[in-house]
Design an enzyme around this catalytic site. Structure first.
Site, mmCIF file in Angstrom:
data_model
loop_
_atom_site.group_PDB
_atom_site.id
_atom_site.type_symbol
_atom_site.label_atom_id
_atom_site.label_comp_id
_atom_site.label_asym_id
_atom_site.label_seq_id
_atom_site.Cartn_x
_atom_site.Cartn_y
_atom_site.Cartn_z
ATOM 1 N N VAL A 9 0.866 -1.176 0.000
ATOM 2 C CA VAL A 9 0.000 0.000 0.000
ATOM 3 C C VAL A 9 0.901 1.223 0.000
ATOM 4 C CG1 VAL A 9 -2.033 -1.041 1.075
ATOM 5 C CG2 VAL A 9 -0.258 -0.060 2.511
ATOM 6 N N SER A 10 0.347 2.343 -0.468
ATOM 7 C CA SER A 10 1.170 3.534 -0.657
ATOM 8 C C SER A 10 1.412 4.339 0.601
ATOM 9 C CB SER A 10 0.528 4.438 -1.705
ATOM 10 O OG SER A 10 0.494 3.765 -2.943
ATOM 11 N N SER A 11 0.511 4.278 1.554
ATOM 12 C CA SER A 11 0.699 5.120 2.741
ATOM 13 C C SER A 11 0.332 4.360 4.010
ATOM 14 C CB SER A 11 -0.153 6.390 2.631
ATOM 15 O OG SER A 11 -1.521 6.062 2.710
#
Length: 181
Positions: A9-11
């Site tokens: 996931v990106s964050s």
């Protein structure tokens, strides 16, 4: 023959839980996970899973964008896996599956198209450079000193002034003055 999973996931505000559940349901025995932007090329867990896998293993992801940011990235990674004898499978994009002949065919065609596109870009770029050169465009970084300043600096150097003092007066590095001919 081990099935590996990769989840990303990106964050930190996003959750890996849904991806982990899908990868486990698809048979992943070892899952590598990280919270990092896909545009970051330095992804430690991706590097770890790539090093951990060997011939006959399979890497699965829930979606292609969890693994790669662009088709070029994807094709490079799949090529790297293929060279190591590792199969690849995306759960959402069923065409991206090198465990069967159809998936290998589609990825081979996509790789061919990407290579063709890359060659066209190189060709167009070369033609554009040629046109620009013909029109007098100068490539490279702008000169730090003007033509007049170069002549003036050379004259000052021949007069015995130190290279460092000349460089300081033009706010440039002394090596630039040393290279003047």
């Amino acid at each position: 023959m081990t099935v590996y999973g990769y989840a990303r996931v990106s964050s930190n505000g996003q959750s890996l839980e849904a991806q982990l559940a899908e990868l486990k349901a698809a048979g992943a025995r070892k899952i590598f996970q990280e919270k990092i932007s896909g545009k970051n090329r330095e992804r430690a867990e991706l590097e770890r899973v790539l090093k951990a896998m060997g011939e006959g293993d399979t890497l699965i992801v829930t979606r292609l964008d969890r693994l790669a940011r662009s088709s070029r990235d994807l094709l490079n990674l799949v090529g790297q896996l293929n060279d190591a004898g590792v199969s690849f499978k995306s759960l959402k994009e069923t065409w991206a599956d090198t465990t069967n002949a159809h998936g290998r065919l589609i990825l081979t065609v996509l790789a061919g198209i990407a290579e063709f596109e890359r060659e066209l870009i190189v060709q167009r770029t070369g033609e554009g450079r040629q046109r620009a050169l013909a029109q007098g465009v100068v490539f490279g970084r702008p000169a730090k000193l003007t033509h007049h300043q170069r002549h003036e600096a050379l004259a000052r150097r021949h007069a015995g002034e130190s290279v460092t003092a000349i460089a300081r007066s033009y706010n440039v590095h002394h090596s630039l003055i040393s290279r003047l001919v």
